[in-house]
Design a protein around this motif. Structure first.
Motif, PDB file in Angstrom:
ATOM      1  N   LYS A 105       0.162  -7.335 -19.582  1.00 13.81           N
ATOM      2  CA  LYS A 105      -0.395  -8.675 -19.387  1.00 13.81           C
ATOM      3  C   LYS A 105      -0.500  -8.902 -17.886  1.00 13.81           C
ATOM      4  CE  LYS A 105       1.029 -10.976 -23.638  1.00 13.81           C
ATOM      5  NZ  LYS A 105       1.785 -12.122 -24.237  1.00 13.81           N
ATOM      6  N   ASN A 106      -1.726  -9.111 -17.429  1.00 12.24           N
ATOM      7  CA  ASN A 106      -2.007  -9.231 -15.999  1.00 12.24           C
ATOM      8  C   ASN A 106      -2.312 -10.677 -15.647  1.00 12.24           C
ATOM      9  OD1 ASN A 106      -2.892  -8.973 -13.372  1.00 12.24           O
ATOM     10  ND2 ASN A 106      -4.881  -8.150 -13.933  1.00 12.24           N
ATOM     11  N   TYR A 107      -1.468 -11.285 -14.795  1.00 13.36           N
ATOM     12  CA  TYR A 107      -1.640 -12.671 -14.392  1.00 13.36           C
ATOM     13  C   TYR A 107      -2.107 -12.793 -12.942  1.00 13.36           C
ATOM     14  CZ  TYR A 107       0.986 -13.835 -18.630  1.00 13.36           C
ATOM     15  OH  TYR A 107       1.400 -13.954 -19.924  1.00 13.36           O
ATOM     16  N   VAL A 108      -2.637 -11.731 -12.365  1.00 16.75           N
ATOM     17  CA  VAL A 108      -3.007 -11.722 -10.947  1.00 16.75           C
ATOM     18  C   VAL A 108      -4.410 -12.286 -10.757  1.00 16.75           C
ATOM     19  CG1 VAL A 108      -3.351 -10.308  -8.896  1.00 16.75           C
ATOM     20  CG2 VAL A 108      -1.501  -9.757 -10.492  1.00 16.75           C
ATOM     21  N   ASP A 109      -4.530 -13.304  -9.916  1.00 12.24           N
ATOM     22  CA  ASP A 109      -5.821 -13.888  -9.541  1.00 12.24           C
ATOM     23  C   ASP A 109      -6.046 -13.597  -8.058  1.00 12.24           C
ATOM     24  OD1 ASP A 109      -8.063 -15.347  -8.979  1.00 12.24           O
ATOM     25  OD2 ASP A 109      -7.253 -17.285  -9.631  1.00 12.24           O
ATOM     26  N   THR A 110      -6.835 -12.573  -7.759  1.00  6.67           N
ATOM     27  CA  THR A 110      -6.994 -12.155  -6.362  1.00  6.67           C
ATOM     28  C   THR A 110      -7.846 -13.122  -5.543  1.00  6.67           C
ATOM     29  OG1 THR A 110      -8.930 -10.780  -6.871  1.00  6.67           O
ATOM     30  CG2 THR A 110      -6.757  -9.730  -7.005  1.00  6.67           C
ATOM     31  N   SER A 111      -8.457 -14.102  -6.181  1.00  7.85           N
ATOM     32  CA  SER A 111      -9.277 -15.054  -5.417  1.00  7.85           C
ATOM     33  C   SER A 111      -8.427 -16.072  -4.667  1.00  7.85           C
ATOM     34  CB  SER A 111     -10.246 -15.788  -6.346  1.00  7.85           C
ATOM     35  OG  SER A 111      -9.552 -16.649  -7.236  1.00  7.85           O
ATOM     36  N   LYS A 112      -7.132 -16.183  -5.037  1.00  4.30           N
ATOM     37  CA  LYS A 112      -6.268 -17.178  -4.419  1.00  4.30           C
ATOM     38  C   LYS A 112      -4.983 -16.510  -3.930  1.00  4.30           C
ATOM     39  CE  LYS A 112      -7.917 -20.812  -7.544  1.00  4.30           C
ATOM     40  NZ  LYS A 112      -7.520 -21.796  -8.591  1.00  4.30           N
ATOM     41  N   PRO A 113      -4.657 -16.655  -2.630  1.00  2.00           N
ATOM     42  CA  PRO A 113      -3.403 -16.091  -2.120  1.00  2.00           C
ATOM     43  C   PRO A 113      -2.194 -16.686  -2.843  1.00  2.00           C
ATOM     44  CG  PRO A 113      -4.845 -16.754  -0.326  1.00  2.00           C
ATOM     45  CD  PRO A 113      -5.443 -17.312  -1.574  1.00  2.00           C
ATOM     46  N   GLY A 114      -1.156 -15.885  -2.994  1.00  2.00           N
ATOM     47  CA  GLY A 114       0.060 -16.353  -3.644  1.00  2.00           C
ATOM     48  C   GLY A 114       0.788 -15.209  -4.312  1.00  2.00           C
TER      49      GLY A 114
END
Length: 312
Positions: free
Chosen positions: A81-90
């Motif tokens: 399950k991938n929760y990474v959103d590369t459009s937003k730093p964090g």
């Protein structure tokens, strides 16, 4: 947060999708050997991650750089399950749900930091160590490169020229020198911009004219004094001085100014004096061409062209 597609991958498939995975010897004591297959002690698979930090807007593959170690005769299965959103730093996380033939069933949570990528400047090959720039000749091409706060190659940079008739710029930052004059090239990423100047001339005197009545420009080591026939309050938006081979430039911004737009206020009341940073004094000679670009208190642009005069 965006959840990636749930993927089920056998151990052989996972090995193909990432780096090769080593197998420990039967004497490896780094795991609790509590399960058996056909009499063989099977250790709990252990996962390793090569990447924990990625750049903003980069492509993220949750399997890239992931390796595991398991025992002989074991077969390992994984879902993600991938929760990474590369459009937003964090900080984000990826959850690997692992099962194996020996009956181990557990989750591995890996934290991924998405690092912000900001445009911090432009590499201009005409820039010199003394703070001056080389003049471009008509027909020259100038390859500009964006500079970031981290090592990165970012899509989405937009390039514009303040004067395309003098110096046009392509979508990948290549400037074409077309005619005598001055231009400012701007690179923009996510609403943040950086600028660099370009000057094109074939002689020591630019073929430029004044936009309105102009009297004189003088320079005295640290400040410029100019006079016009109008009394409007004006703000500098560019200062250029050239001997035809090199030029000094200031964008007119004064970090120490109390003015809201961070530019000196220049008017008849203060003698038309302001102090731009325009390179070293050694390049300035009587007769060099000076160009002052301003905006007045009503937002109207002005251009003043004159010859440098050193004030005794």
């Amino acid at each position: 947060m965006k959840i990636g597609k749930l993927l089920v991958i056998a151990a052989a498939s996972l090995t193909m999708g990432v780096a090769a995975m080593s197998q420990p010897s039967s004497t490896d004591n780094s795991y609790a050997a509590v399960k058996r297959i056909h009499g063989y002690k099977i250790m709990k698979p252990k996962f390793y991650f090569k990447y924990s930090v990625i750049n903003q807007d980069s492509k993220f593959n949750p399997y890239k750089g992931v390796t595991y170690v398991s025992s002989k005769y074991d077969k390992v299965y994984g879902t993600v399950k991938n929760y990474v959103d590369t459009s937003k730093p964090g900080k984000y996380f990826v959850i690997y749900h692992i099962k194996d033939k020996a009956g181990y069933n557990f989750n591995v949570k890996h934290v991924i930091t998405v690092r912000a990528v900001n445009l911090v400047g432009i590499y201009n090959p005409n820039y010199n160590s003394d703070g001056t720039y080389d003049v471009s000749n008509i027909g020259d091409n100038l390859n500009l490169k964006p500079r970031y706060n981290v090592e990165a190659t970012m899509p989405g940079i937009s390039w514009t020229s303040s004067n395309p008739e003098v110096a046009d710029v392509s979508s990948d930052g290549v400037v074409s020198a077309k005619a005598d004059g001055i231009a400012v090239i701007t690179a923009t990423l996510d609403g943040k911009s950086s600028q660099t100047p370009v000057m094109v001339t074939e002689s020591s005197h630019l073929n430029l004219t004044n936009s309105d009545d102009f009297l004189s420009i003088k320079y005295d080591d640290s400040y410029i004094s100019y006079k016009t026939k109008n009394d409007l309050i004006q703000y500098p938006y560019g200062v250029w001085i050239t001997d035809g081979a090199k030029f000094g430039y200031s964008d007119g911004i004064d970090d120490g100014s109390t003015n809201p737009n961070r530019r000196d206020e220049i008017s008849s009341e203060n003698g038309g004096i302001f102090t731009p940073n325009i390179g070293t004094d050694s390049m300035f000679q009587d007769g060099d061409t000076m160009v002052l670009v301003t905006k007045d208190e009503f937002g109207q642009s002005h251009q003043y062209v004159g010859q440098y005069q050193y004030m005794e």
